[in-house]
Design a protein around this motif. Structure first.
Motif, short mmCIF file in Angstrom:
data_model
loop_
_atom_site.label_atom_id
_atom_site.label_comp_id
_atom_site.label_asym_id
_atom_site.label_seq_id
_atom_site.Cartn_x
_atom_site.Cartn_y
_atom_site.Cartn_z
N LYS B 109 4.71 -12.41 -18.74
CA LYS B 109 5.94 -13.18 -18.95
C LYS B 109 7.16 -12.40 -18.43
CE LYS B 109 8.40 -15.35 -22.85
NZ LYS B 109 9.60 -14.57 -23.11
N MET B 110 7.21 -11.13 -18.78
CA MET B 110 8.36 -10.31 -18.36
C MET B 110 8.47 -10.22 -16.84
SD MET B 110 8.84 -7.16 -20.99
CE MET B 110 7.17 -6.66 -21.23
N LEU B 111 7.29 -10.08 -16.19
CA LEU B 111 7.32 -9.91 -14.73
C LEU B 111 7.71 -11.20 -14.02
CD1 LEU B 111 4.14 -7.71 -14.19
CD2 LEU B 111 6.52 -7.00 -14.39
N LEU B 112 7.55 -12.32 -14.70
CA LEU B 112 7.86 -13.60 -14.08
C LEU B 112 9.31 -14.01 -14.32
CD1 LEU B 112 4.53 -15.35 -15.04
CD2 LEU B 112 5.30 -14.90 -12.71
N GLU B 139 3.17 -9.91 -5.27
CA GLU B 139 3.00 -11.10 -4.41
C GLU B 139 2.85 -12.36 -5.25
OE1 GLU B 139 -0.24 -10.19 -1.82
OE2 GLU B 139 1.05 -9.14 -0.38
N LYS B 140 2.06 -12.26 -6.32
CA LYS B 140 1.83 -13.43 -7.17
C LYS B 140 3.11 -13.80 -7.93
CE LYS B 140 -2.67 -14.20 -6.62
NZ LYS B 140 -2.82 -13.30 -5.47
N ALA B 141 3.77 -12.80 -8.49
CA ALA B 141 4.96 -13.07 -9.30
C ALA B 141 6.05 -13.72 -8.44
CB ALA B 141 5.48 -11.78 -9.93
N ASN B 142 6.14 -13.30 -7.19
CA ASN B 142 7.20 -13.81 -6.32
C ASN B 142 7.04 -15.28 -5.95
OD1 ASN B 142 8.54 -11.43 -6.43
ND2 ASN B 142 7.71 -10.63 -4.51
N LYS B 143 5.84 -15.82 -6.20
CA LYS B 143 5.64 -17.25 -5.94
C LYS B 143 6.56 -18.10 -6.80
CE LYS B 143 0.86 -17.56 -4.35
NZ LYS B 143 -0.47 -18.07 -4.69
N VAL B 144 6.87 -17.61 -8.02
CA VAL B 144 7.71 -18.43 -8.90
C VAL B 144 9.10 -17.85 -9.11
CG1 VAL B 144 5.77 -19.43 -10.15
CG2 VAL B 144 6.78 -17.32 -10.97
N ARG B 145 9.34 -16.65 -8.62
CA ARG B 145 10.65 -16.04 -8.83
C ARG B 145 11.61 -16.43 -7.71
NH1 ARG B 145 10.74 -10.96 -11.91
NH2 ARG B 145 12.50 -10.48 -10.59
N THR B 146 12.90 -16.54 -8.01
CA THR B 146 13.85 -16.78 -6.93
C THR B 146 14.22 -15.44 -6.30
OG1 THR B 146 15.53 -16.91 -8.63
CG2 THR B 146 14.82 -18.99 -7.67
#
Lengths: 230, 230
Positions: B109-112, B139-146
């Motif tokens: 959660k924190m990383l997202l 790479e995975k987290a950046n899929k949902v992060r701006t």
């Protein structure tokens, strides 16, 4: 048992406490170990011989004091490999106490047993908090796919620099160098996997290719060298 | 045959957790996730081919809980998945008592979430592969992060940090720490990727001489969350 006259003539002073041993964690229970049968767990010991020419990693799965499973891994000494062969037959069935004094004359294996004994009787096991401990077979599982020991072999000289010969990935076939001749990756073949492919019916060439891989920046390499020849 | 390892020991608390979300079985979790178009089981196997069966089912259960809770943000879903992971922890185990499942979910959660700017992998730089996870996570987290999640590696050993950077294509940053003033200075920087914009090039890799320098590096990089091994 005989008491000396001096002690006999002393007056008794009450020994007012008897808590026994502090409990150690074993297979998710806290045990006040008193006898050898109170010892259970899966753990490792590392040993060496007096000239330090070889070493042994011993992994035992002990249930109620008795060795149920023994994994013996050795490097650096040809004789020790044969002592290891004998150890696999001698150790299972013994109590951990008996195993300290077997007929094995390989110093490295015996030292590994001593170190393992210390680990296990002081409650330092891998299964300290696993209910019912680890199943018999955990030792084989430790070896991973292909059931070969994890071995690293690397070599370096001041004049010619470093070489990787064998890493966890497998036998290193090529070392990748950048423009400055620094190592930036390597190619390998995993013998355990290759043999599994061959046994499953693949021809040698296909098996070799399927069991080969690379790590690091091989694609960026200025050149590839054979670490054993070049 | 039971669905996964130690099914009997895990079943009561899994079913109790599922009941809170109106789900009656582990199998129903698979139906719920399938209906949502997510093949959790194979997704987990794809990430770690040698994982236990229970890991694949734990994430399936967690994902079903996230769906039932109607989590619409990835960060909320991550926390809900943690509830599923926690249900798989065997009562009395270290994982159970330390709430490892919930912790994993909350770490995700924190990383997202956008207010986590930098994530540090705090390791000993003992293995080339240890760094791989860092890149996968970013790479995975950046899929949902701006705003992309910045990842750094920090650990003991400057030479080891440089070799790992060279092999994996990270950017090595050498620092010098003033033990009197507590100031950390950058003295050398080299990107070991041919493409300076690649995800690997953006990973700064540090080696510290000791814990004090390591902590100063964390401040310098504005690290919000870090995880470490043993």
């Amino acid at each position: 048992m005989i008491y000396s006259t001096e002690v006999k003539n002393m007056c008794p002073v009450t020994q007012g406490v008897h808590h026994g041993a502090a409990p150690i964690p074993e297979e998710a229970k806290w045990v006040q170990a008193k006898k050898v049968e109170d010892i259970s767990g899966y753990t490792h010991g590392i040993g060496w011989c007096a000239p330090q020419q070889g070493c042994c990693k011993l992994s035992l799965n002990v249930k109620d004091g008795i060795i149920q499973e023994a994994l013996v891994e050795t490097i650096g000494c040809s004789g020790m490999t044969h002592s290891a062969a004998m150890a696999a037959e001698i150790l299972p069935g013994l109590t951990v106490l008996e195993a300290l004094n077997t007929d094995l004359v390989c110093d490295a294996i015996n030292t590994a047993m001593r170190e393992l004994f210390l680990q296990i009787v002081y409650g330092r096991t891998q299964s300290a908090f696993s209910e019912d401990g680890l199943q018999i077979g955990a030792g084989l599982e430790d070896l991973g796919k292909g059931a070969r020991s994890m071995v690293g072999t690397t070599y370096g000289t001041l004049d010619k620099g470093p070489r990787y010969l064998e890493l966890t990935d497998g036998y290193i076939t090529d070392v990748a160098l950048n423009e400055e001749d620094e190592i930036i990756g390597y190619k390998y073949v995993n013998f355990g996997k290759m043999m599994d492919f061959i046994k499953a019916g693949d021809d040698h060439k296909t098996a070799f290719e399927k069991a080969s891989g690379q790590y690091g920046r091989v694609a960026d390499a200025a050149k590839l060298i054979d670490p054993r020849k070049q | 045959m039971s669905l996964f390892e130690s099914y009997e020991r895990r079943e009561p608390q899994i079913l109790a957790t599922l009941k809170e979300y109106g789900i009656s079985s582990v199998e129903e979790c698979k139906e719920i996730t399938d209906a949502a178009g997510i093949d959790v089981y194979n997704l987990i196997e794809g990430i770690q081919p040698i994982c236990f069966e229970n890991a694949k089912w734990a994430y399936t259960v967690g994902a079903a809980i996230a769906i039932k809770k109607n989590c619409r943000r990835a960060a909320d879903a991550a926390a809900a998945i943690g509830i599923g992971l926690q249900a798989f922890c065997i009562p009395g185990s270290v994982a159970d008592r330390r709430k490892v499942g919930l912790g994993h979910g909350n770490l995700g959660k924190m990383l997202l979430e956008e207010d986590t700017e930098c994530f540090a992998f705090l390791a000993g730089h003992e293995s080339f592969a240890a760094a791989e996870g860092a890149i996968g996570i970013a790479e995975k987290a950046n899929k949902v992060r701006t705003k992309p999640l910045r990842v750094i590696l920090n650990g003991l050993g400057k030479d080891a940090a440089q070799i790992i950077s060279r092999i994996n294509g990270f950017t090595y940053v050498e620092t010098e720490y003033d033990y009197f003033t507590g100031e950390v200075k950058e003295v050398f920087r080299k990107c070991y990727s041919k493409d300076a914009d690649s995800p690997r090039a953006k990973v700064n890799c540090y080696g510290a001489n000791d814990v004090q320098e390591g902590v100063a590096i964390m401040w310098k990089e504005n690290v919000d969350v870090s995880i470490t091994g043993n």
